[in-house]
Design an enzyme around this catalytic site. Structure first.
Site, PDB file in Angstrom:
ATOM      1  N   ARG A  35     -18.993 -35.282 -26.071  1.00  0.00           N
ATOM      2  CA  ARG A  35     -20.457 -35.364 -25.904  1.00  0.00           C
ATOM      3  C   ARG A  35     -21.031 -33.953 -25.774  1.00  0.00           C
ATOM      4  O   ARG A  35     -21.036 -33.357 -24.694  1.00  0.00           O
ATOM      5  CB  ARG A  35     -20.780 -36.235 -24.686  1.00  0.00           C
ATOM      6  CG  ARG A  35     -20.539 -37.723 -24.947  1.00  0.00           C
ATOM      7  CD  ARG A  35     -20.616 -38.564 -23.711  1.00  0.00           C
ATOM      8  NE  ARG A  35     -19.469 -38.403 -22.862  1.00  0.00           N
ATOM      9  CZ  ARG A  35     -19.257 -39.096 -21.734  1.00  0.00           C
ATOM     10  NH1 ARG A  35     -20.145 -39.988 -21.339  1.00  0.00           N
ATOM     11  NH2 ARG A  35     -18.178 -38.892 -21.012  1.00  0.00           N
ATOM     12  N   TYR A 153      -1.916 -48.755 -20.704  1.00  0.00           N
ATOM     13  CA  TYR A 153      -2.437 -47.586 -19.963  1.00  0.00           C
ATOM     14  C   TYR A 153      -1.313 -46.988 -19.120  1.00  0.00           C
ATOM     15  O   TYR A 153      -1.104 -45.767 -19.133  1.00  0.00           O
ATOM     16  CB  TYR A 153      -3.641 -47.960 -19.089  1.00  0.00           C
ATOM     17  CG  TYR A 153      -4.117 -46.765 -18.294  1.00  0.00           C
ATOM     18  CD1 TYR A 153      -4.714 -45.670 -18.931  1.00  0.00           C
ATOM     19  CD2 TYR A 153      -3.916 -46.693 -16.910  1.00  0.00           C
ATOM     20  CE1 TYR A 153      -5.098 -44.542 -18.210  1.00  0.00           C
ATOM     21  CE2 TYR A 153      -4.313 -45.574 -16.186  1.00  0.00           C
ATOM     22  CZ  TYR A 153      -4.904 -44.501 -16.839  1.00  0.00           C
ATOM     23  OH  TYR A 153      -5.279 -43.383 -16.140  1.00  0.00           O
TER      24      TYR A 153
HETATM   25  P1  NDP Z   1     -14.033 -39.919 -16.875  1.00  0.00           P
HETATM   26  O1  NDP Z   1     -14.270 -41.108 -17.740  1.00  0.00           O
HETATM   27  O2  NDP Z   1     -14.999 -39.651 -15.783  1.00  0.00           O
HETATM   28  O3  NDP Z   1     -13.884 -38.615 -17.791  1.00  0.00           O
HETATM   29  C1  NDP Z   1     -13.057 -38.639 -18.916  1.00  0.00           C
HETATM   30  C2  NDP Z   1     -13.252 -37.384 -19.726  1.00  0.00           C
HETATM   31  O4  NDP Z   1     -12.345 -37.422 -20.853  1.00  0.00           O
HETATM   32  C3  NDP Z   1     -14.644 -37.250 -20.288  1.00  0.00           C
HETATM   33  O5  NDP Z   1     -15.073 -35.924 -20.155  1.00  0.00           O
HETATM   34  C4  NDP Z   1     -14.495 -37.617 -21.749  1.00  0.00           C
HETATM   35  O6  NDP Z   1     -15.403 -36.851 -22.528  1.00  0.00           O
HETATM   36  C5  NDP Z   1     -13.062 -37.113 -22.027  1.00  0.00           C
HETATM   37  N1  NDP Z   1     -12.468 -37.765 -23.194  1.00  0.00           N
HETATM   38  C6  NDP Z   1     -12.124 -39.064 -23.351  1.00  0.00           C
HETATM   39  N2  NDP Z   1     -11.666 -39.289 -24.587  1.00  0.00           N
HETATM   40  C7  NDP Z   1     -11.709 -38.088 -25.234  1.00  0.00           C
HETATM   41  C8  NDP Z   1     -11.375 -37.655 -26.537  1.00  0.00           C
HETATM   42  N3  NDP Z   1     -10.898 -38.518 -27.457  1.00  0.00           N
HETATM   43  N4  NDP Z   1     -11.537 -36.344 -26.862  1.00  0.00           N
HETATM   44  C9  NDP Z   1     -12.020 -35.467 -25.949  1.00  0.00           C
HETATM   45  N5  NDP Z   1     -12.368 -35.819 -24.696  1.00  0.00           N
HETATM   46  C10 NDP Z   1     -12.219 -37.121 -24.351  1.00  0.00           C
HETATM   47  O7  NDP Z   1     -12.551 -40.131 -16.284  1.00  0.00           O
HETATM   48  P2  NDP Z   1     -11.707 -39.307 -15.187  1.00  0.00           P
HETATM   49  O8  NDP Z   1     -12.297 -37.991 -14.959  1.00  0.00           O
HETATM   50  O9  NDP Z   1     -11.496 -40.218 -14.048  1.00  0.00           O
HETATM   51  O10 NDP Z   1     -10.320 -39.198 -15.942  1.00  0.00           O
HETATM   52  C11 NDP Z   1      -9.757 -37.963 -16.353  1.00  0.00           C
HETATM   53  C12 NDP Z   1      -8.259 -38.141 -16.504  1.00  0.00           C
HETATM   54  O11 NDP Z   1      -7.704 -38.555 -15.258  1.00  0.00           O
HETATM   55  C13 NDP Z   1      -7.829 -39.193 -17.501  1.00  0.00           C
HETATM   56  O12 NDP Z   1      -6.687 -38.731 -18.182  1.00  0.00           O
HETATM   57  C14 NDP Z   1      -7.473 -40.404 -16.635  1.00  0.00           C
HETATM   58  O13 NDP Z   1      -6.516 -41.231 -17.256  1.00  0.00           O
HETATM   59  C15 NDP Z   1      -6.914 -39.720 -15.418  1.00  0.00           C
HETATM   60  N6  NDP Z   1      -6.943 -40.474 -14.175  1.00  0.00           N
HETATM   61  C16 NDP Z   1      -8.087 -41.043 -13.684  1.00  0.00           C
HETATM   62  C17 NDP Z   1      -8.066 -41.716 -12.480  1.00  0.00           C
HETATM   63  C18 NDP Z   1      -9.260 -42.402 -11.913  1.00  0.00           C
HETATM   64  O14 NDP Z   1      -9.094 -43.333 -11.100  1.00  0.00           O
HETATM   65  N7  NDP Z   1     -10.474 -41.998 -12.244  1.00  0.00           N
HETATM   66  C19 NDP Z   1      -6.848 -41.773 -11.662  1.00  0.00           C
HETATM   67  C20 NDP Z   1      -5.714 -41.159 -12.284  1.00  0.00           C
HETATM   68  C21 NDP Z   1      -5.778 -40.507 -13.461  1.00  0.00           C
HETATM   69  P3  NDP Z   1     -16.214 -37.378 -23.807  1.00  0.00           P
HETATM   70  O15 NDP Z   1     -16.429 -38.845 -23.631  1.00  0.00           O
HETATM   71  O16 NDP Z   1     -17.454 -36.552 -23.780  1.00  0.00           O
HETATM   72  O17 NDP Z   1     -15.341 -37.049 -24.955  1.00  0.00           O
HETATM   73  C1  8X3 Z   2      -6.181 -44.465 -13.015  1.00  0.00           C
HETATM   74  C2  8X3 Z   2      -5.770 -45.069 -11.716  1.00  0.00           C
HETATM   75  O1  8X3 Z   2      -4.830 -47.190 -10.659  1.00  0.00           O
HETATM   76  O2  8X3 Z   2      -6.704 -47.439 -12.191  1.00  0.00           O
HETATM   77  O3  8X3 Z   2      -5.110 -43.864 -13.632  1.00  0.00           O
HETATM   78  O4  8X3 Z   2      -4.516 -46.936 -13.021  1.00  0.00           O
HETATM   79  S1  8X3 Z   2      -5.428 -46.750 -11.935  1.00  0.00           S
END
Ligand code: NDP
Ligand code: 8X3
Length: 254
Positions: A35, A153
């Site tokens: 974005r 996932y």
């Molecule tokens: P958000 O949805 O808040 O942010 C995700 C980010 O990833 C956005 O900036 C999005 O940007 C980017 N993104 C997704 N797909 C793409 C793509 N194809 N190319 C480039 N950028 C991409 O999620 P989180 O911050 O929570 O998650 C970040 C990471 O942490 C992930 O890997 C997630 O699996 C992991 N995680 C999250 C947890 C949670 O509970 N929130 C817990 C454990 C791990 P845009 O859409 O602009 O491309």
């Molecule tokens: C994101 C945390 O517990 O939803 O990785 O899988 S959980």
């Protein structure tokens, strides 16, 4: 010379919070996401507030040629990346294995595994030249333990876990640190993306919890980069106090 942090998925959640904490500590930033409007707003805010330089590098991590050509196109001055936060990722759906959408599976594998690999490879090549660098990979508690309806996932985060271990071995000869960060439930846009805009279901994930915030996770990530050069946190799992692992929670009943 200021250090450089390259953060994928900087338009929301952990990536955005990492952008703020690294910039507030004097890092110049390369920020990625799809974005572009959000990248622009973030870059403007950070440059103004912290007086650091920000390079926007929009690409979709799923598209192999875009990842490699974008990272190749980084101006030479910006190629001395000190820290990579390999964070872009998502969950799509939470369904029984037999009922899940194969397209959701494909997008998660293409993003969380293949995209993660492309970015990691391209940046590790730059770090290898300088014989230094720190790669922080975003895993999850879901990569430590499988839960019902987590199937693909969880598999993608198990892949992050095993690839992080492999990177740590293969990049040892280049002095590159590899840290895997494994958060539990954190209140970001993650659940709204996972449940495709269904807000009540997304909010329900955090019912009765005081979950981690993006800032909590960013603080821990930043801490990992502050240790002496000879010290590396290899693998770090964190959760809110009310979460024991991927499955067990102590939710408030009120
Ligand atoms: P958000 O949805 O808040 O942010 C995700 C980010 O990833 C956005 O900036 C999005 O940007 C980017 N993104 C997704 N797909 C793409 C793509 N194809 N190319 C480039 N950028 C991409 O999620 P989180 O911050 O929570 O998650 C970040 C990471 O942490 C992930 O890997 C997630 O699996 C992991 N995680 C999250 C947890 C949670 O509970 N929130 C817990 C454990 C791990 P845009 O859409 O602009 O491309
Ligand atoms: C994101 C945390 O517990 O939803 O990785 O899988 S959980």
């Amino acid at each position: 010379m200021p250090k450089i942090a390259f953060i994928t998925g900087a338009t929301a959640g952990f990536g955005k919070a990492c952008s703020t904490i690294f910039a507030s500590n004097g890092y110049d930033l390369i920020i990625n996401g799809r974005r572009t409007d959000r990248l622009q707003i973030l870059a403007d805010e950070i440059e103004q507030r912290y007086n650091v330089a920000v390079l926007q590098l929009p690409f979709d991590v799923q598209i192999e040629k875009d990842v490699f050509s974008s990272i190749d196109s980084i101006p030479p001055d910006w190629k001395s990346i000190d820290v990579l936060i390999n964070n872009a990722g998502l969950a799509l759906g939470r369904d029984y294995f037999d009922e899940a959408d194969v397209n959701d599976w494909n997008i998660m594998i293409d993003t969380n595994v293949k995209g993660f690999l492309y970015v990691g490879k391209a940046v590790s090549q730059l770090m290898a030249v300088r014989k230094q660098g720190h790669i922080i990979n975003l895993g999850s508690v879901a990569g430590k333990q499988v839960y019902e309806k987590g199937n693909v996932y969880c598999a993608t985060k198990y892949a992050v876990d095993s690839i992080s271990q492999s990177m740590r071995i293969d990049l040892l000869r280049h002095n590159i640190k590899v840290t895997s960060i494994n958060p539990g439930a954190a209140d970001t846009e993650f659940s709204i993306v996972r449940f495709k805009g269904d807000e009540p279901t997304a909010k329900g994930i955090y019912n009765g919890l005081k979950p981690l915030t993006a800032e909590d996770v960013a603080e821990v990530i930043y801490y990992c980069t502050t240790l002496p050069a000879h010290v590396c946190i290899n693998d770090l799992t964190l959760s809110c106090l009310q979460q024991a692992n991927a499955i067990y929670f102590n939710r408030d009943k009120n």
